[in-house]
Design a protein around this motif. Structure first.
Motif, PDB file in Angstrom:
ATOM      1  N   CYS A  17       0.848  -1.187   0.000  1.00 20.37           N
ATOM      2  CA  CYS A  17       0.000   0.000   0.000  1.00 20.37           C
ATOM      3  C   CYS A  17       0.890   1.245   0.000  1.00 20.37           C
ATOM      4  CB  CYS A  17      -0.885  -0.025   1.239  1.00 20.37           C
ATOM      5  SG  CYS A  17      -2.053   1.349   1.303  1.00 20.37           S
ATOM      6  N   CYS A  70       0.707   3.649   1.797  1.00 19.88           N
ATOM      7  CA  CYS A  70       0.923   4.075   3.181  1.00 19.88           C
ATOM      8  C   CYS A  70       2.037   3.274   3.853  1.00 19.88           C
ATOM      9  CB  CYS A  70      -0.366   3.945   3.988  1.00 19.88           C
ATOM     10  SG  CYS A  70      -0.685   2.269   4.584  1.00 19.88           S
ATOM     11  N   CYS A  78      -5.436  -3.066   2.468  1.00 20.90           N
ATOM     12  CA  CYS A  78      -4.301  -2.704   3.310  1.00 20.90           C
ATOM     13  C   CYS A  78      -4.573  -3.188   4.735  1.00 20.90           C
ATOM     14  CB  CYS A  78      -4.115  -1.194   3.289  1.00 20.90           C
ATOM     15  SG  CYS A  78      -2.831  -0.625   4.424  1.00 20.90           S
ATOM     16  N   CYS A  86      -6.071   2.947   7.558  1.00 17.81           N
ATOM     17  CA  CYS A  86      -5.936   3.020   6.091  1.00 17.81           C
ATOM     18  C   CYS A  86      -6.939   2.063   5.466  1.00 17.81           C
ATOM     19  CB  CYS A  86      -4.516   2.691   5.654  1.00 17.81           C
ATOM     20  SG  CYS A  86      -4.343   2.734   3.845  1.00 17.81           S
TER      21      CYS A  86
HETATM   22 ZN   LIG Z   1      -2.520   1.453   3.533  1.00 18.61          ZN
END
Ligand SMILES: [Zn+2]
Length: 194
Positions: free
Chosen positions: A31, A33, A65, A70
């Motif tokens: 991801c 993030c 994720c 998130c």
């Molecule tokens: Zn994420």
């Protein structure tokens, strides 16, 4: 003329294998993030397939994720499913292409044969005529197929380009793989890198 999809079950299971490879590439990227991606596949119910597909072949491979806060979904490109369209990508392409070309078929005939109603087929025509040519994907890729300003029938042009040079199963595989960048949500905006 191109008027049928490959029927061997091996072709359809091969498409799944390609989707699994594409999914693995997405999973490895993780991801944005920094989180890890976990499987979050969902079952689709594709219509109009030439054979009855077993359940794994009807799964849209997808990820989520694993980070709290998130949990974003990441959906890899696919050679089987074209965005949110219910019908398999190959059918959306084939039926639309059969409306064009030297031996174009009537909507009523295609509707009977593939089980898609006339409104659905009309919507696909609009997609290929109005939306697809405007995508950054096609604006880059078209240089490999046509010269500037040339008027062409899509997707007939693509079907002809891929199936005219290869045996059916291989031609379909290459064509579906070529179009796979536009199959992800928002994929019509995607730019191709080469
Ligand atoms: Zn994420």
């Amino acid at each position: 003329m191109y008027h049928d999809l490959p029927r061997p079950a091996s072709f359809w299971s091969f498409l799944l294998a390609v989707d699994e490879d594409l999914a693995e590439e997405t999973r490895k990227q993780g991801c944005p993030c920094g989180g890890h991606l976990h499987s979050a596949n969902y079952l689709r119910k594709p219509r109009g397939t030439p054979i009855q597909l077993p359940e794994p072949q009807r799964l849209r491979l997808s990820f989520c994720c694993d980070r709290d806060g998130c949990r974003k979904r990441a959906t890899p490109p696919s050679v089987r499913f074209l965005g949110r369209k219910v019908y398999l990508a190959a059918i959306v392409i084939l039926v639309s292409a059969m409306r064009q070309g030297p031996n174009s078929r009537r909507v009523s005939e295609l509707s009977r044969r593939f089980g898609a109603d006339e409104t659905t087929i009309a919507r696909w025509q609009t997609f290929w005529r109005e939306h697809f040519p405007q995508t950054p994907f096609w604006k880059v890729a078209r240089a490999g197929f046509i010269t500037l300003g040339e008027i062409v029938d899509l997707p007939y042009l693509l079907v002809d380009a891929f199936l005219g040079r290869h045996p059916p199963s291989e031609g379909w595989m290459l064509l579906l793989r070529f179009l796979s960048p536009i199959t992800v949500p928002g994929g019509l905006q995607i730019k191709v890198s080469q």
